[in-house]
Every structure is written in structure tokens, then in C-alpha cells.
Write a protein that holds these residues in place. Structure first.
Motif, short mmCIF file in Angstrom:
data_model
loop_
_atom_site.label_atom_id
_atom_site.label_comp_id
_atom_site.label_asym_id
_atom_site.label_seq_id
_atom_site.Cartn_x
_atom_site.Cartn_y
_atom_site.Cartn_z
N CYS A 19 -13.74 -2.61 -7.02
CA CYS A 19 -13.17 -2.77 -5.67
C CYS A 19 -11.65 -2.89 -5.75
O CYS A 19 -10.91 -2.27 -4.98
CB CYS A 19 -13.70 -4.01 -4.96
N ASN A 20 -11.19 -3.71 -6.72
CA ASN A 20 -9.76 -3.97 -6.86
C ASN A 20 -8.96 -2.70 -7.15
O ASN A 20 -7.78 -2.62 -6.81
CB ASN A 20 -9.51 -4.98 -7.98
N ALA A 21 -9.62 -1.72 -7.80
CA ALA A 21 -8.92 -0.48 -8.14
C ALA A 21 -8.34 0.16 -6.87
O ALA A 21 -7.27 0.77 -6.92
CB ALA A 21 -9.86 0.49 -8.85
N CYS A 22 -9.00 0.02 -5.75
CA CYS A 22 -8.48 0.60 -4.50
C CYS A 22 -7.98 -0.47 -3.54
O CYS A 22 -6.98 -0.26 -2.86
CB CYS A 22 -9.55 1.43 -3.82
N GLY A 27 -4.80 -7.90 -3.62
CA GLY A 27 -5.24 -7.83 -2.23
C GLY A 27 -4.48 -6.83 -1.39
O GLY A 27 -4.79 -6.64 -0.22
N ILE A 28 -3.46 -6.19 -1.99
CA ILE A 28 -2.68 -5.19 -1.24
C ILE A 28 -3.07 -3.79 -1.70
O ILE A 28 -2.75 -3.40 -2.82
CB ILE A 28 -1.16 -5.41 -1.44
N ASP A 31 -3.06 2.63 -1.14
CA ASP A 31 -3.17 3.70 -0.15
C ASP A 31 -3.16 3.10 1.25
O ASP A 31 -3.86 2.12 1.50
CB ASP A 31 -4.48 4.45 -0.41
N VAL A 32 -2.37 3.69 2.16
CA VAL A 32 -2.21 3.08 3.48
C VAL A 32 -3.45 3.23 4.36
O VAL A 32 -3.56 2.57 5.39
CB VAL A 32 -0.97 3.63 4.23
N GLN A 33 -4.38 4.09 3.96
CA GLN A 33 -5.60 4.21 4.77
C GLN A 33 -6.74 3.38 4.18
O GLN A 33 -7.89 3.48 4.61
CB GLN A 33 -6.01 5.67 4.91
N PRO A 61 -15.30 7.44 -0.35
CA PRO A 61 -15.60 6.54 -1.46
C PRO A 61 -16.64 5.48 -1.10
O PRO A 61 -17.54 5.22 -1.88
CB PRO A 61 -14.24 5.89 -1.77
N MET A 62 -16.55 4.91 0.11
CA MET A 62 -17.37 3.72 0.39
C MET A 62 -18.87 4.00 0.52
O MET A 62 -19.69 3.17 0.13
CB MET A 62 -16.85 2.98 1.64
N SER A 63 -19.24 5.15 1.06
CA SER A 63 -20.67 5.44 1.21
C SER A 63 -21.33 5.51 -0.17
O SER A 63 -22.40 4.93 -0.39
CB SER A 63 -20.88 6.75 1.96
N THR A 64 -20.67 6.20 -1.10
CA THR A 64 -21.21 6.35 -2.45
C THR A 64 -21.29 5.00 -3.16
O THR A 64 -22.27 4.69 -3.83
CB THR A 64 -20.30 7.30 -3.27
#
Ligand code: HEC
Ligand code: HEC
Length: 177
Positions: A19-22, A27-28, A31-33, A61-64
Motif C-alpha cells: 500500500c505504502n508504495a503508492c 502518508g503522502i 501521484d496526485v490522483q 490498481p485497486m480492483s486487482t
């Protein structure tokens, strides 16, 4: 005698690293989206992971990623990220004119009736204050076009205000803390 206990890895530790990779080590998100999830509310985070897995909310990314998560892992991840402090992205405050336009949208559809005072949210109502501006625009437009189908009520509301009002809301919300 000292009993040396092997340290047991946190069961969600590996997932958290993914999760942290993106979503950002601090926590920042880079990628702006990509939204801030640190300090977001637990109920809301859990529902989103569930909805990505169900397919009512879709994202490349999130669905997968959500497909591979079991319910208890989603609960644990939601609890973990909700327990982190919301990061300061340092986005500028909106001008008075933009803030006034966002306030008119609030008067029209009562955003703060659900997102609560100062847009801090609670439970399953997301915090919007200080979220990334580009992501806020994207999420509201996706509700408006029903591309994001996991909350038809938010879609109806976003269809009742203009795209210009949406842009003003995003700029205003991004500048809050
Ligand atoms: C490859 C990059 C990437 C990875 C890895 C990733 N995310 Fe995401 N995440 C995103 C993007 C991009 C979005 C926005 C998608 C959208 O618009 O629906 C997002 C959205 C979310 C949301 C919705 C937030 C909101 O405000 O609605 C949650 C919750 C979330 N991710 C949790 C996680 C968790 C937990 C993990 C680790 C198991 C994770 N993400 C891993 C890129 C990623
Ligand atoms: C009737 C209650 C209600 C009202 C009024 C409302 N919202 Fe929402 N909003 C929600 C809920 C609930 C969600 C989360 C939906 C979900 O689970 O995906 C949401 C989601 C959002 C999101 C997506 C957040 C994210 O992290 O992806 C944005 C942005 C948003 N609302 C902005 C607004 C704005 C701006 C207004 C006023 C113009 C508004 N909302 C009015 C209930 C409401």
C-alpha cells in the motif's frame, strides 16, 4: 534463563508495504490522483476496499489489489491506516471567491450534513479536508458520470451541481486541514 522469543511478523505488514508504495511511506502519495488514506476513517476505508472487491467501485490498481484481500485483512488494513495521522499536503487555501462558490454548493446540497463540520467526516462518511485536489475532482466527476457506482446518492448530488462548482469544492476542500 532468558527466553528468546522469535519476533512474529505482523500479519498485514507485507500488505502495508505494498500500500505504502503508492499511498506513501509517510502518508503522502506521490501521484496526485492517488488519495490520502492515512487518518481516513476506518468504516469508510473498509467499505471502499469491499466495494473494489465487489466491483461497484473500479480502479486499475485497486480492483486487482482488493481481489486478493480477505474480509479480515480489509478490516485490519482499514484499522491500521485509520490510526495514522492525516498528513499535511500543504495545498494552498482557496481564494475568497472560490470559497464562496464552494459555500454556495454546500448551501444547495448540504455537504456538511454528511461530511460533517469542517469536512472532517466520521465512520463511513469520508474526510475531505486536506485531500488531494486532483483526486477530489476525479472522484466527484466519477460519481457524476456514475463511473463510480458505489454510492448512487453521491452521484445524484454531483449531478445536481455544475462541473464548475465541483472544481471550486475540490480547490476549497484541498486547502482545508
Ligand atoms: C499501484 C498503486 C496502488 C497500490 C499498491 C495501492 N493503492 Fe490504493 N489507490 C490507488 C489509486 C490510484 C487509488 C484511487 C483509485 C480510484 O480513483 O478509485 C486508490 C484508492 C484507494 C482507496 C480509496 C480511498 C478513498 O478516499 O476513497 C483505498 C481505501 C485504498 N486505495 C487502499 C489501499 C490499500 C489498503 C492498499 C494496500 C493493500 C492499496 N490501496 C494499495 C493506488 C494504489
Ligand atoms: C447525503 C450525504 C452526503 C452529502 C449531502 C454529500 N456527500 Fe459526499 N459522500 C457521502 C458518502 C457517504 C460518501 C462515501 C461514498 C462511498 O462509500 O463511496 C461520499 C463521498 C464523497 C467524495 C469522495 C471521497 C473520496 O475519498 O473518494 C467526495 C469528494 C465528496 N463526497 C464530496 C462531497 C461534496 C463536495 C458535497 C457537497 C457539494 C457532498 N459530498 C455531499 C455523503 C454525502
Amino acid at each position: 534463563m532468558v527466553l528468546c522469543q522469535a519476533s512474529r511478523a505482523d500479519p498485514i505488514e507485507e500488505k502495508v508495504q505494498l500500500c505504502n508504495a503508492c499511498h506513501g511511506e509517510n502518508g503522502i502519495p506521490q501521484d496526485v490522483q492517488t488519495p490520502v488514506i492515512w487518518g481516513q476513517h476506518q468504516g469508510y476505508l473498509y467499505l471502499q476496499l469491499r466495494d473494489y472487491k465487489r466491483g461497484t467501485r473500479k480502479s486499475d490498481p485497486m480492483s486487482t489489489i482488493a481481489e486478493t484481500l480477505e474480509r479480515d485483512e480489509m478490516m485490519a488494513l482499514a484499522e491500521y491506516f485509520a490510526g495514522k495521522p492525516w498528513p499535511r499536503l500543504g495545498q494552498p487555501s482557496a481564494s475568497d471567491a472560490v470559497a464562496a462558490q464552494a459555500q454556495r454548493a454546500n448551501v444547495a446540497v448540504n455537504c456538511t450534513g454528511c461530511h460533517l463540520g469542517a469536512y472532517q467526516g466520521d465512520g463511513t462518511q469520508p474526510r475531505l479536508a486536506g485531500q488531494r485536489r486532483e483526486y477530489l475532482v476525479k472522484s466527484m466527476i466519477e460519481f457524476r458520470t456514475r463511473t463510480r457506482g458505489n454510492n448512487p446518492g453521491m452521484s445524484d448530488l454531483m449531478l445536481s451541481i455544475s462541473e464548475e462548482a465541483i472544481a471550486a469544492c475540490a480547490e476549497y476542500l484541498a486547502g482545508l486541514q
